[in-house]
Write a protein that holds these residues in place. Structure first.
Motif, PDB file in Angstrom:
ATOM      1  N   GLU A   1     122.456  29.995  42.519  1.00 29.99           N
ATOM      2  CA  GLU A   1     123.913  29.284  42.225  1.00 29.99           C
ATOM      3  C   GLU A   1     124.356  28.866  40.779  1.00 29.99           C
ATOM      4  O   GLU A   1     125.322  28.859  40.373  1.00 29.99           O
ATOM      5  N   ALA A   2     123.158  29.011  39.701  1.00 33.71           N
ATOM      6  CA  ALA A   2     123.282  28.896  38.527  1.00 33.71           C
ATOM      7  C   ALA A   2     123.667  30.199  38.102  1.00 33.71           C
ATOM      8  O   ALA A   2     124.903  30.440  36.943  1.00 33.71           O
ATOM      9  N   GLU A   3     123.512  31.397  38.528  1.00 30.74           N
ATOM     10  CA  GLU A   3     123.888  32.906  38.031  1.00 30.74           C
ATOM     11  C   GLU A   3     124.131  33.655  39.368  1.00 30.74           C
ATOM     12  O   GLU A   3     123.156  34.269  39.903  1.00 30.74           O
ATOM     13  N   ALA A   4     125.171  33.596  39.657  1.00 31.91           N
ATOM     14  CA  ALA A   4     125.591  34.706  40.877  1.00 31.91           C
ATOM     15  C   ALA A   4     125.942  35.930  40.204  1.00 31.91           C
ATOM     16  O   ALA A   4     126.035  36.205  39.315  1.00 31.91           O
ATOM     17  N   PHE A   5     125.999  36.841  41.343  1.00 25.47           N
ATOM     18  CA  PHE A   5     126.753  38.096  40.813  1.00 25.47           C
ATOM     19  C   PHE A   5     128.038  38.135  40.196  1.00 25.47           C
ATOM     20  O   PHE A   5     128.985  37.455  40.858  1.00 25.47           O
ATOM     21  N   ASP A   6     128.427  39.056  39.195  1.00 27.88           N
ATOM     22  CA  ASP A   6     129.526  39.122  38.677  1.00 27.88           C
ATOM     23  C   ASP A   6     130.775  39.907  39.613  1.00 27.88           C
ATOM     24  O   ASP A   6     130.298  41.252  39.829  1.00 27.88           O
ATOM     25  N   ARG A   7     131.386  39.040  40.117  1.00 28.16           N
ATOM     26  CA  ARG A   7     132.412  39.657  41.130  1.00 28.16           C
ATOM     27  C   ARG A   7     133.322  40.786  40.593  1.00 28.16           C
ATOM     28  O   ARG A   7     133.962  41.704  41.385  1.00 28.16           O
ATOM     29  N   ASP A   8     133.485  41.064  39.545  1.00 26.12           N
ATOM     30  CA  ASP A   8     134.396  42.142  38.808  1.00 26.12           C
ATOM     31  C   ASP A   8     133.531  43.236  38.736  1.00 26.12           C
ATOM     32  O   ASP A   8     134.423  44.521  38.223  1.00 26.12           O
ATOM     33  N   PHE A   9     132.252  43.366  38.984  1.00 25.50           N
ATOM     34  CA  PHE A   9     131.838  44.672  39.122  1.00 25.50           C
ATOM     35  C   PHE A   9     132.395  45.631  40.288  1.00 25.50           C
ATOM     36  O   PHE A   9     132.533  45.065  41.427  1.00 25.50           O
ATOM     37  N   ALA A  10     132.851  46.783  40.072  1.00 26.81           N
ATOM     38  CA  ALA A  10     133.330  47.725  41.181  1.00 26.81           C
ATOM     39  C   ALA A  10     132.396  48.946  41.026  1.00 26.81           C
ATOM     40  O   ALA A  10     131.900  49.478  40.066  1.00 26.81           O
ATOM     41  N   GLY A  11     132.484  49.834  42.260  1.00 29.54           N
ATOM     42  CA  GLY A  11     131.820  51.257  42.185  1.00 29.54           C
ATOM     43  C   GLY A  11     130.306  50.864  42.211  1.00 29.54           C
ATOM     44  O   GLY A  11     129.982  49.695  42.977  1.00 29.54           O
ATOM     45  N   TRP A  12     129.523  51.795  41.805  1.00 29.20           N
ATOM     46  CA  TRP A  12     128.202  51.633  42.020  1.00 29.20           C
ATOM     47  C   TRP A  12     127.362  51.333  40.608  1.00 29.20           C
ATOM     48  O   TRP A  12     127.730  51.768  39.762  1.00 29.20           O
ATOM     49  N   GLY A  13     126.381  50.448  40.874  1.00 30.74           N
ATOM     50  CA  GLY A  13     125.282  50.315  39.692  1.00 30.74           C
ATOM     51  C   GLY A  13     125.723  49.223  38.870  1.00 30.74           C
ATOM     52  O   GLY A  13     126.750  48.683  38.685  1.00 30.74           O
ATOM     53  N   TRP A  14     124.568  48.716  38.163  1.00 33.24           N
ATOM     54  CA  TRP A  14     124.429  47.875  37.099  1.00 33.24           C
ATOM     55  C   TRP A  14     124.535  46.372  37.526  1.00 33.24           C
ATOM     56  O   TRP A  14     124.325  45.705  36.561  1.00 33.24           O
ATOM     57  N   GLU A  15     125.280  45.923  38.618  1.00 39.65           N
ATOM     58  CA  GLU A  15     125.494  44.595  39.001  1.00 39.65           C
ATOM     59  C   GLU A  15     124.236  43.833  39.070  1.00 39.65           C
ATOM     60  O   GLU A  15     124.098  42.710  38.441  1.00 39.65           O
TER      61      GLU A  15
END
Length: 319
Positions: A196-210
């Motif tokens: 809840e303090a650090e969710a995944f960045d929704r702006d990542f697209a495609g494959w990898g690194w998120e």
């Protein structure tokens, strides 16, 4: 049999099996998939159902597969499972980061275990081992590790196997030296408050690194543990598939570089990309690296090296 419980936002369809409603889970296993069949993983986890009671639930997310045959097969498998299972299905793909955030929103436990659908536990006490970690230490974040114990040895996957053995199948004590670097959502335990303090960045697209970028952020606020509870990456890729993934990951790599330059500068992939950026006419000869990786007559080690160079040559655009 499964029962349709509701339709919620973004036209998601949710189905729960018979064991789901009465369970009070300590751990929510979160599994996204896109056109992959998650049943082998579910069946492996379900072998522990009798010894762990209702302490573990599984939440599956079909992230827009749009495959009726697969959907019917998975629904039947969910209905057979002894573990409490929720099946969430989306009509369109929303991506790896957003999908995992969605899975977390469906989790009922205070601890999540992210597993990819093409993973397979390396022992029959996999879930129990994670429950032991929670009971003894309650870590904010813990990574269990990769192996290739159950992976294919077909020649079509030899290059990926060689690359994974070198870079991903790292023992826990080596991973612990740079804990934020080895944070992959294929076998990752996360406490709810940390997520809840650090969710995944929704702006990542495609494959990898998120997941790696998430690990960099979360490591600044929480301790990242590394433990020896490995699972096999069964779904090895061909060179063609890996190259396509690398090609789609350039924008994500650039996003990580812009947000965490001080961390990424220490990565071999970044240093190699910087070195290749200085090479004259890089776009003209970069395809030759891919061709070398595809050349089946070359030794596997040479093909793997060429594919790593090809990835670095792609990433040169982002450094």
């Amino acid at each position: 049999m499964t029962r349709k419980t509701k339709k919620t936002t973004s036209a998601e369809t949710v189905r729960d099996n018979a064991a789901y409603a009465g369970a009070r889970p300590v751990l929510s296993v979160l599994v996204p998939f896109l056109r992959d069949d998650p049943l082998a993983l579910l069946e492996a986890l379900d072998q522990e159902a009798d010894i762990i009671g209702g302490a573990v639930e599984v939440v599956l997310l079909d992230d827009g597969s749009a495959d009726g045959v697969l959907a019917a097969r998975v629904d039947a498998g969910v209905a057979r499972a002894k573990l409490p299972v929720r099946m969430v299905r989306l009509p369109e793909n929303e991506g790896r980061a957003r999908g995992r955030n969605r899975l977390a929103a469906h989790a009922r436990a205070d601890v999540f275990l992210f597993l990819d659908a093409d993973m397979h536990p390396d022992n029959r006490r996999f879930l129990q081992a994670w429950l032991d970690v929670i009971a003894l230490d309650d870590p904010a974040v813990a990574f269990g590790g990769f192996s290739l114990k159950h992976a294919s040895r077909e020649s079509a996957f030899a290059v990926h196997r060689a690359m994974a053995e070198k870079a991903e199948c790292v023992p826990w004590f080596e991973r612990a030296r740079t804990p934020e670097k080895y944070v992959y959502t294929s076998n990752l335990l996360v406490r709810r408050d940390a997520f809840e303090a650090e969710a995944f960045d929704r702006d990542f697209a495609g494959w990898g690194w998120e997941d790696v970028e998430w690990g960099m952020r979360v490591a600044r606020r929480f301790s990242v543990r590394h433990v020896d509870i490995p699972a096999t990456h069964v779904g090895l890729d061909t060179v063609e598939s890996l190259a396509a993934k690398y090609e789609s990951s350039v924008g994500n790599f650039a996003r990580v570089v812009s947000r965490h330059p001080e961390v990424v500068r220490g990565y071999p992939s970044y240093r190699a990309a910087q070195w290749l950026k200085k090479a004259p006419a890089l776009p003209a000869w970069r395809p030759l690296l891919k061709q070398a990786a595809l050349a089946r007559l070359l030794p596997t080690a040479a093909r793997a090296f060429s594919l790593r160079l090809y990835r670095a040559a792609l990433y040169a655009e982002a450094v």
